[in-house]
Scaffold this motif. Structure first.
Motif, PDB file in Angstrom:
ATOM      1  N   ARG A  98       0.866  -1.197   0.000  1.00 37.49           N
ATOM      2  CA  ARG A  98       0.000   0.000   0.000  1.00 37.49           C
ATOM      3  C   ARG A  98       0.891   1.232   0.000  1.00 37.49           C
ATOM      4  N   PHE A 102       1.968  11.560  -1.223  1.00 38.97           N
ATOM      5  CA  PHE A 102       1.935  12.994  -0.925  1.00 38.97           C
ATOM      6  C   PHE A 102       2.702  13.652  -2.079  1.00 38.97           C
ATOM      7  N   ARG A 111       3.705   0.596   2.802  1.00 38.29           N
ATOM      8  CA  ARG A 111       3.528  -0.526   3.740  1.00 38.29           C
ATOM      9  C   ARG A 111       3.544  -1.820   2.923  1.00 38.29           C
ATOM     10  N   LEU A 151      -8.374  -0.465  -6.231  1.00 34.95           N
ATOM     11  CA  LEU A 151      -9.121   0.694  -6.729  1.00 34.95           C
ATOM     12  C   LEU A 151      -8.175   1.682  -7.412  1.00 34.95           C
ATOM     13  N   ARG A 154      -7.098   0.410 -10.854  1.00 31.63           N
ATOM     14  CA  ARG A 154      -8.208   0.544 -11.812  1.00 31.63           C
ATOM     15  C   ARG A 154      -8.407   2.007 -12.188  1.00 31.63           C
TER      16      ARG A 154
ATOM     17  N   LYS B  37      -5.116  -6.214  14.357  1.00 33.10           N
ATOM     18  CA  LYS B  37      -4.860  -4.941  13.647  1.00 33.10           C
ATOM     19  C   LYS B  37      -5.937  -3.930  13.980  1.00 33.10           C
ATOM     20  N   LEU B 284      -0.120  10.524  13.776  1.00 35.52           N
ATOM     21  CA  LEU B 284      -0.221   9.242  14.483  1.00 35.52           C
ATOM     22  C   LEU B 284      -1.606   8.633  14.284  1.00 35.52           C
ATOM     23  N   MET B 286      -3.605   9.180  11.813  1.00 31.17           N
ATOM     24  CA  MET B 286      -3.714   8.757  10.410  1.00 31.17           C
ATOM     25  C   MET B 286      -3.067   7.397  10.215  1.00 31.17           C
ATOM     26  N   GLU B 287      -1.861   7.247  10.758  1.00 29.29           N
ATOM     27  CA  GLU B 287      -1.166   5.958  10.619  1.00 29.29           C
ATOM     28  C   GLU B 287      -1.947   4.861  11.314  1.00 29.29           C
ATOM     29  N   MET B 290      -4.901   3.598   9.233  1.00 31.03           N
ATOM     30  CA  MET B 290      -4.646   3.063   7.885  1.00 31.03           C
ATOM     31  C   MET B 290      -5.042   1.604   7.704  1.00 31.03           C
ATOM     32  N   SER B 293      -8.661   1.632   7.037  1.00 32.54           N
ATOM     33  CA  SER B 293      -8.902   2.277   5.746  1.00 32.54           C
ATOM     34  C   SER B 293      -8.540   1.309   4.611  1.00 32.54           C
ATOM     35  N   ASP B 294      -7.423   0.603   4.761  1.00 31.56           N
ATOM     36  CA  ASP B 294      -7.001  -0.376   3.741  1.00 31.56           C
ATOM     37  C   ASP B 294      -8.020  -1.501   3.637  1.00 31.56           C
ATOM     38  N   THR B 298     -10.157  -2.645   0.370  1.00 31.18           N
ATOM     39  CA  THR B 298     -10.172  -4.026  -0.150  1.00 31.18           C
ATOM     40  C   THR B 298     -11.602  -4.537  -0.245  1.00 31.18           C
ATOM     41  N   ILE B 300     -14.317  -2.766  -0.676  1.00 27.58           N
ATOM     42  CA  ILE B 300     -14.991  -2.081  -1.783  1.00 27.58           C
ATOM     43  C   ILE B 300     -14.526  -2.685  -3.117  1.00 27.58           C
ATOM     44  N   GLN B 301     -13.222  -2.883  -3.262  1.00 27.02           N
ATOM     45  CA  GLN B 301     -12.728  -3.361  -4.562  1.00 27.02           C
ATOM     46  C   GLN B 301     -13.193  -4.787  -4.824  1.00 27.02           C
ATOM     47  N   ILE B 312     -11.307   6.903  -4.883  1.00 25.03           N
ATOM     48  CA  ILE B 312     -10.990   6.648  -3.474  1.00 25.03           C
ATOM     49  C   ILE B 312     -11.047   7.995  -2.767  1.00 25.03           C
ATOM     50  N   LEU B 314     -10.074  10.469  -0.119  1.00 28.42           N
ATOM     51  CA  LEU B 314      -8.958  10.642   0.807  1.00 28.42           C
ATOM     52  C   LEU B 314      -9.102  11.930   1.609  1.00 28.42           C
ATOM     53  N   VAL B 318      -3.848  15.403   1.598  1.00 27.55           N
ATOM     54  CA  VAL B 318      -3.005  15.090   0.423  1.00 27.55           C
ATOM     55  C   VAL B 318      -2.824  16.324  -0.461  1.00 27.55           C
TER      56      VAL B 318
END
Lengths: 204, 472
Positions: A98, A102, A111, A151, A154, B37, B284, B286-287, B290, B293-294, B298, B300-301, B312, B314, B318
């Motif tokens: 993943r 930025f 990751r 995603l 794609r 996790k 912190l 955000m990490e 993740m 979020s991942d 997965t 959704i996909q 996606i 975000l 960003v």
């Protein structure tokens, strides 16, 4: 997959010293200082927070080695080197990768296989690497190649398809304009040669 | 319905630092991230909330609130409302009953919208669901009805998802990130304003030709653009204006207790520390989030493999690094402070959320085609209006804070720029409170209309793409 040969991208030495090495040791110092101050009763809550943040940064620097000094990419693997340790990942062995991008600093948070507290998480600050933009693009390409059903992959495929469709349209439009121009030139060419006459006497 | 709300009310009384880890662990497990996790992600968020509140309450509540109060009294300013920033707003939002339910409910709404083709965005930015909960929490207070508050949060989400879809092509181009949209409750709210101002300026001869190259200005700011310096300077100025000296002074109050007035230097350091620590804590968080979020990505996909283009969703973080965005934000920070002093009727002293001004511009910048002049015009308008909105919502935000036992330190009233100055939140709250909640039907109908319009747009786009690929 990129067919570039093996290439090692290196963090600028001075920047690495300040942003990674010095910062890491500073965070170790801050962690210890904050713990001591917290035990002494000096704004213990804030000291605890500072200690956690500083400890996390120090851990990432010296234990997880999450800020690589060198990144080596070839057709089969990617390696991250920091403080004498090299973590190499063969693409064939990567089940999950993943990348959070930025784009403005060519920075990416990578990751691999879930990432963990000891290894597998890497902050790549492309801005300070030689050919950082190329490194950034290769890392994002690797993600889409290893996980083509994601995603993101794609979406990139869609974007590429739209770009091709737009380019084809522009090319077709260009051809049409060219053809029209050529046609205009052909009919206007005879007018050109007879222009003075046609102006005076109209076309024959 | 009462039983459901009663259940969530009981859960929310545990406090956001306990509730969020539980909610996130459950959601992570539902998405297949694994118990370990998910628990780690949830605990990181819980610890993050504790950390954020400690930073705000101790650094701001003790030192800064006193300095702001002293400055306000000394100059006879009417800035009695303290900007406690987005961390406080998020703690207030997620600590409310609406906050407990917003993540699972918001995800469900997103999935339904994806299935019905009323959105193309998979909003995996779970953290920022708090913006919707903030709107919902305020509506729940004004209507005294949690169910209506929850409905308001959903209305907010639907509108923001549509805005995310529509702005996505420009965001993709501006950020260079294909397949990304920004369904952010705060950034998205300024997109309609940017559209309107941009369209208006397009029609004004002369004005429509002006552009200011702000990219080159970024270098001139140099280190003064760094949050730590920005915060320190603001703290220093407040301390000086409050009449603080170089050294702390201890005096005896009328009741005999010792009162220590801090020095302006300590105020500068406190504010600088706040500006540094908050982004670190946010990073912190955000990490930590993740993995969930991942897992959501997965999910959704896997279940939407045959759908057309999906964006996606975000965090607008960003886009905050865009040079035009950053420069406009830096120029507007002193503007914002100046506006707070001179605008008649404004009561908000912008402080912590000055660092959030770049987030306002993440969608504004691409929508004005990176035109610095237009960006500045939009920025001044949204800040001026935003300060009035934050003033108007301050009593509600203060009540919401008290409801979740948020420690306001020395401040009598609080607000924030994010989302206290959010025009979309204000519209939903103020229209929603009409008729004790019946007014919410208006933004709800608007949200449904937007969703239906978006569906027509998506289906049309998919048909065009399909016929192009067939022709090829």
């Amino acid at each position: 997959m990129s067919d570039k040969q093996s290439r090692t991208y290196t963090y600028d030495a001075k920047r690495f010293l300040i942003e990674v090495t010095f910062t890491g040791w500073f965070c170790v110092f801050v962690t210890v200082a904050c713990i001591i101050m917290a035990f002494m009763g000096i704004v213990p809550g804030v000291m605890a927070v500072c200690a956690v943040v500083a400890f996390y940064t120090a851990w990432n620097t010296f234990v997880s080695r999450a800020y690589p000094r060198e990144v080596t990419v070839d057709d089969e693997s990617i390696s991250f080197t920091c403080f004498g340790r090299t973590d190499t990942y063969r693409f064939a062995d990567i089940d999950d990768i993943r990348v959070r991008e930025f784009p403005y600093a060519y920075k990416s948070y990578v990751r691999i296989n879930g990432g963990g507290m000891l290894k597998g998480r890497y902050w790549v600050r492309g801005q300070w690497f030689d050919d950082g933009e190329e490194l950034y693009r290769r890392i994002t390409d690797i993600e889409c190649t290893i996980m083509p059903d994601s995603l993101k992959a794609r979406a990139r495929a869609y974007a590429a398809a739209e770009k091709t469709a737009d380019a084809d349209k522009a090319a077709d439009a260009g051809k049409t304009v060219k053809a029209a121009k050529a046609g205009a030139d052909r009919s206007g060419g005879s007018a050109k040669t007879t222009k003075p006459a046609s102006r005076k006497g109209g076309r024959g | 319905m009462d039983a459901v709300i009663g259940f969530f009310s009981g859960v929310s009384s545990l406090g956001v630092s306990v509730v969020m880890p539980i909610v996130l662990t459950i959601i992570g497990c539902c998405f297949g991230a694994g118990f370990g996790k998910s628990l780690k992600a949830g605990l990181t968020v819980g610890i993050g909330f504790i950390g954020l509140n400690l930073v705000i309450n101790q650094l701001m509540g003790t030192d800064l609130a006193g300095g702001v109060t002293a400055m306000v009294e000394r100059f006879g300013l009417s800035l009695s409302v303290m900007d406690v920033g987005w961390p406080a707003a998020s703690a207030i939002a997620m600590g409310s009953i609406v906050g407990v339910i917003i993540i699972p409910l918001g995800l469900l709404v997103n999935i339904i919208m994806l299935i019905t083709n009323t959105t193309q965005t998979a909003d995996v930015d779970i953290w920022n669901y708090w913006h919707f909960a903030f709107t919902g929490a305020l509506v729940a207070i004004v209507t005294n009805n949690v169910a209506i508050g929850i409905a308001a949060a959903i209305v907010n989400e639907v509108i923001v998802l549509v805005i995310g879809d529509v702005t996505a092509p420009q965001v993709e181009k501006s950020l260079g990130l294909p397949g990304v949209s920004i369904p952010h409750g705060f950034s998205g709210a300024y997109a309609p304003i940017a559209w309107a101002v941009n369209a208006l300026i397009d029609k004004i001869p002369g004005l429509n030709k002006i552009d200011i190259n702000v990219r080159s200005m970024q270098e001139k700011f140099g280190v003064f653009g760094e949050p730590v310096l920005l915060g320190s300077i603001i703290g220093l100025v407040i301390g000086l204006l409050a009449g603080y000296g170089l050294l702390p002074v201890t005096t005896t109050a009328a009741d005999g207790t010792a009162v220590t007035t801090p020095s302006f230097l300590s105020l500068a350091v406190s504010m600088g520390a706040v500006m540094v620590l908050i982004p670190k804590m946010a990073a912190l968080l955000m990490e930590g989030l993740m993995p969930i979020s991942d897992a959501a990505s997965t999910f959704i996909q896997k279940h939407f493999a045959s759908r057309g283009k999906i964006y996606i969703g975000l965090d607008s973080a960003v886009g905050t690094g865009h040079p035009v965005t950053l420069t406009l934000a830096l120029i507007l920070v002193p503007f914002c402070i100046a506006l707070s002093f001179i605008l008649p009727g404004n009561k908000v002293m912008p402080l912590v959320d000055l660092a959030c001004i770049p987030y306002m511009f993440v969608l504004i910048t691409p929508l004005v085609n990176e035109n610095g002049f237009r960006g500045l015009i939009v920025g001044i308008i949204v800040l001026a209006v935003g300060l009035y909105i934050a003033t108007d919502l301050a009593p509600l935000i203060t009540t919401a804070a008290q409801n979740v036992n948020f420690d306001m330190g020395g401040a009598s009233e609080i607000s924030s720029i994010c989302d206290g100055a959010n025009p979309l939140t204000w519209i939903i709250v103020r229209i929603g409170e009409l008729g004790n909640g019946i007014g919410l039907a208006i933004p709800a109908v608007g949200a449904v209309a937007l969703a239906v319009w978006n569906r027509f747009r998506i289906v049309k786009e998919a048909k065009e793409l399909h016929s192009e690929s067939e022709a090829a």
